[in-house]
Design a protein around this motif. Structure first.
Motif, PDB file in Angstrom:
ATOM      1  N   GLU A 195       0.829  -1.206   0.000  1.00 64.19           N
ATOM      2  CA  GLU A 195       0.000   0.000   0.000  1.00 64.19           C
ATOM      3  C   GLU A 195       0.866   1.258   0.000  1.00 64.19           C
ATOM      4  O   GLU A 195       0.626   2.194  -0.777  1.00 64.19           O
ATOM      5  CB  GLU A 195      -0.910   0.008   1.237  1.00 64.19           C
ATOM      6  CG  GLU A 195      -2.051  -0.999   1.187  1.00 64.19           C
ATOM      7  CD  GLU A 195      -2.896  -0.973   2.449  1.00 64.19           C
ATOM      8  OE1 GLU A 195      -3.937  -1.638   2.458  1.00 64.19           O
ATOM      9  OE2 GLU A 195      -2.499  -0.288   3.432  1.00 64.19           O
ATOM     10  N   GLY A 200      -0.079   5.192  -1.336  1.00 61.05           N
ATOM     11  CA  GLY A 200      -1.186   5.457  -0.432  1.00 61.05           C
ATOM     12  C   GLY A 200      -0.775   5.375   1.024  1.00 61.05           C
ATOM     13  O   GLY A 200       0.390   5.093   1.351  1.00 61.05           O
ATOM     14  N   THR A 203      -3.410   1.250   5.564  1.00 60.42           N
ATOM     15  CA  THR A 203      -4.757   1.154   6.135  1.00 60.42           C
ATOM     16  C   THR A 203      -4.806   0.058   7.194  1.00 60.42           C
ATOM     17  O   THR A 203      -4.205  -1.003   7.041  1.00 60.42           O
ATOM     18  CB  THR A 203      -5.805   0.858   5.049  1.00 60.42           C
ATOM     19  OG1 THR A 203      -5.506  -0.396   4.426  1.00 60.42           O
ATOM     20  CG2 THR A 203      -5.820   1.962   4.000  1.00 60.42           C
TER      21      THR A 203
END
Length: 326
Positions: A195, A200, A203
């Motif tokens: 990720e 990004g 999460t």
């Protein structure tokens, strides 16, 4: 010759690498598929690759096997095909147990911390039938591993033939190199690395437990090198048998893990919380920590790899490299 089922998989390929480094001959039992799983074995001089459906015919010829290390399984915690999981995770290891008992060959097999369910009963690797009967796994995979542990305990209680050495290892949350083929079942570290490298945030699931904050869900994260070392130690100590937890003995939060990832990358933390998938609600462990007393008392003394060090080694020595395979 060592027979390693699941030898092209995550833990299995790391074990194969260590055995080959010792100069041992290793027969791998696994399927490579159409992706890059073969790369897990590419650097090592294995003796051969055997499809899982041929293992019984192979053993019927009584090859010179020094030990069977059974790591192959359907390890998807969301698996729904009960017949398939029972055949692979319960019936097959029972046949391997019987063969090893008859042939006088040690058997080391993978159990799982999934047998402990939500952890309400603790994480004690007590192998007594009474204790095993109390455990309540949260999913089919965990049940299959517990079913085999219980059958082993029952066979021993009945005085049935057993391998000269046997060890069931309840792996906790293992991470490290060579898990890139595992898809959704890969470690949290690998998913968060991908990720972040895609640009990004990392999460994490929001907590749906009233007493646990977002990101404070905790696991016993154990580096695959520690798991391999324990298996090699067992091979070197053939008088040791039993059911053993294999973790660090310490729970660390997902925030700890992700912060260690960002530190290894030299970046400031960037974390976003998301809703837990519906298929995990009610079947999600909020805390795991292995009781390591029995394996330590048996004589395994390797100190656990600290989370920050293990993450740093995994990221810098493998994940960031052009060829990330061991």
């Amino acid at each position: 010759m060592y027979l390693v089922t699941g030898g092209a998989g995550f833990i299995g390929s790391n074990l194969v690498a260590a055995l080959c480094a010792r100069g041992a001959e290793v027969m791998v039992v696994d399927r490579l598929g159409r992706e890059d799983k073969w790369r897990n074995l590419a650097r090592h001089p294995i003796a051969g690759i055997l499809p899982p459906e041929e293992i019984e015919d192979y053993l019927a010829a009584r090859p010179p096997v020094a030990a069977v290390l059974h790591l192959g399984a359907i390890s998807d915690t969301t698996a729904r095909d009960g017949d398939l999981v029972a055949a692979v995770n319960f019936a097959l290891p029972l046949r391997l147990w019987a063969w090893c008992a008859e042939a006088g060959v040690p058997l080391i097999y993978a159990s799982s911390a999934a047998v402990y369910g939500d952890g309400a009963l603790g994480f004690d690797d007590d192998a007594s039938p009474a204790h095993l009967a109390r455990l309540r796994p949260l999913n089919l995979y965990g049940w299959s591993k517990l079913a085999f542990d219980r059958r082993v305990a029952d066979l021993l209680a009945r005085g049935a033939p057993a391998p000269p050495q046997w060890a069931g290892l309840r792996f906790f949350n293992v991470y490290g190199p060579n898990e890139y083929h595992k898809g959704r079942m890969a470690s949290v570290l690998f998913h968060k690395f991908r990720e972040v490298m895609a640009g990004g945030p990392a999460t994490l699931f929001r907590s749906d437990h009233p007493d646990i904050a977002d990101g404070a869900q905790a696991r016993d994260f154990v580096h695959v090198d520690d798991c391999v070392d324990a298996m090699l130690w067992l091979l070197d100590n053939p008088k040791v048998s039993g059911l053993f937890n294999l973790g660090t003995g310490t729970a660390r939060t997902f925030l700890d893990l992700v912060n260690a990832l960002f530190a290894a990358l030299g970046r400031p933390p960037d974390i976003r919380f998301v809703e837990m998938p519906a298929d995990l609600r009610g079947r999600y462990q909020y805390f795991t920590a292995a009781r390591m007393d029995r394996l330590r008392q048996a004589g395994w003394t390797r100190p656990p790899t600290p989370l920050e060090e293990g993450v740093r080694r995994t990221v810098r020595d493998f994940l960031l490299q052009p060829d990330p395979y061991r």
